[in-house]
Each structure stands twice: as C-alpha cells, then as structure tokens.
Design a protein around this motif. Structure first.
Motif, PDB file in Angstrom:
ATOM      1  N   ARG A  57       0.907  -1.069  -0.018  1.00 42.42           N
ATOM      2  CA  ARG A  57      -0.111  -0.064   0.121  1.00 42.42           C
ATOM      3  C   ARG A  57       0.779   1.241   0.184  1.00 42.42           C
ATOM      4  O   ARG A  57       1.751   1.391   0.850  1.00 42.42           O
ATOM      5  N   SER A  59       1.106   5.270  -0.075  1.00 39.98           N
ATOM      6  CA  SER A  59       0.283   6.521   0.116  1.00 39.98           C
ATOM      7  C   SER A  59       0.967   7.740  -0.707  1.00 39.98           C
ATOM      8  O   SER A  59       2.148   8.000  -0.379  1.00 39.98           O
ATOM      9  N   GLY A  62      -3.271  12.795  -1.650  1.00 48.94           N
ATOM     10  CA  GLY A  62      -4.637  12.661  -2.330  1.00 48.94           C
ATOM     11  C   GLY A  62      -5.171  11.308  -2.847  1.00 48.94           C
ATOM     12  O   GLY A  62      -6.265  11.033  -2.968  1.00 48.94           O
ATOM     13  N   ASP A  63      -4.300  10.341  -2.519  1.00 51.47           N
ATOM     14  CA  ASP A  63      -4.629   8.816  -3.152  1.00 51.47           C
ATOM     15  C   ASP A  63      -3.659   7.919  -2.546  1.00 51.47           C
ATOM     16  O   ASP A  63      -2.542   8.160  -1.489  1.00 51.47           O
ATOM     17  N   SER A  64      -4.166   6.788  -2.626  1.00 53.17           N
ATOM     18  CA  SER A  64      -3.114   5.403  -2.233  1.00 53.17           C
ATOM     19  C   SER A  64      -3.472   4.462  -3.134  1.00 53.17           C
ATOM     20  O   SER A  64      -4.711   4.282  -3.684  1.00 53.17           O
ATOM     21  N   PHE A  65      -2.313   3.752  -3.451  1.00 49.50           N
ATOM     22  CA  PHE A  65      -2.432   2.527  -4.539  1.00 49.50           C
ATOM     23  C   PHE A  65      -2.286   1.322  -3.302  1.00 49.50           C
ATOM     24  O   PHE A  65      -1.255   1.293  -2.657  1.00 49.50           O
ATOM     25  N   GLN A  88       1.076   2.505 -12.210  1.00 51.21           N
ATOM     26  CA  GLN A  88       0.331   3.501 -11.567  1.00 51.21           C
ATOM     27  C   GLN A  88       0.885   4.675 -11.220  1.00 51.21           C
ATOM     28  O   GLN A  88       0.070   5.892 -11.271  1.00 51.21           O
ATOM     29  N   ARG A  92      -0.277   8.317 -12.645  1.00 50.36           N
ATOM     30  CA  ARG A  92      -0.728   9.520 -11.656  1.00 50.36           C
ATOM     31  C   ARG A  92       0.159  10.910 -11.944  1.00 50.36           C
ATOM     32  O   ARG A  92      -0.491  11.899 -12.099  1.00 50.36           O
TER      33      ARG A  92
END
Length: 100
Positions: A57, A59, A62-65, A88, A92
């Motif tokens: 994971r 971070s 504004g987002d996390s993958f 990814q 981004r």
C-alpha cells in the motif's frame, strides 16, 4: 522512503526485508511525493505452491495505491507488484502534469 514491512504468520529473514526495501526505494524515481508505504508479507495455509502473498500500500497526496500478488516466492511477488505500482505512479504523475 520509509517502508513499513510486516511479516504475517512467519519470521522474515533480513535478506528478504532488504530486498523489499531496495525494490520499494526505486518507486521514488517515478513519483517523488510518496508519503509512506506499507508492505505485508503473508504465508497462506493452502496446498498449492503459490501460497506467498505480497501486498503493498503506497500513500501519495490525495490517493493511495494497493497491489496484492500471490506467487511462489516473495521475490517474484514483489517484482510483479512493484512493476504494477510503477505503472500506476507514472500514470498519476502524467495526470498531475496534464492539469498544470
């Protein structure tokens, strides 16, 4: 980058932890605003050979993958999962550049 690695249901050896740290550090070249990353190494009690699960994971602002891969070894799972995270993070970064 600070990588929080947790081994679930087994004790990870230092070589595996160093391997994961080195591979995750390469993500900084694709996106430099990574806040933190968590890696979970799990061994599932199944009869199949692919019982090693690598979950990461990452971070970013504004987002996390989240990427989860199940393979025969943690090294193989790490390579596949981190390649997916690289794609990814590149995507981004391109989106952020398009908005500027």
């Amino acid at each position: 980058m600070k990588v929080n690695t947790q081994a679930v249901n087994f004790n990870a050896n230092p070589e595996l932890l160093n391997f994961v740290q080195e591979r995750m550090n390469k993500l900084d070249t694709y996106f430099d605003k990574v806040i933190k990353s968590d890696v979970f190494l799990k061994v599932e009690n199944t009869s199949g050979k692919e019982n090693k699960v690598f979950e990461a994971r990452v971070s970013v602002p504004g987002d996390s993958f989240v990427v989860k891969k199940q393979c025969k070894s943690f090294e193989e799972g790490a390579d596949i999962a981190i390649a997916s995270l690289e794609r990814q993070l590149k995507k981004r970064k391109e989106k952020l550049r398009a908005h500027l």
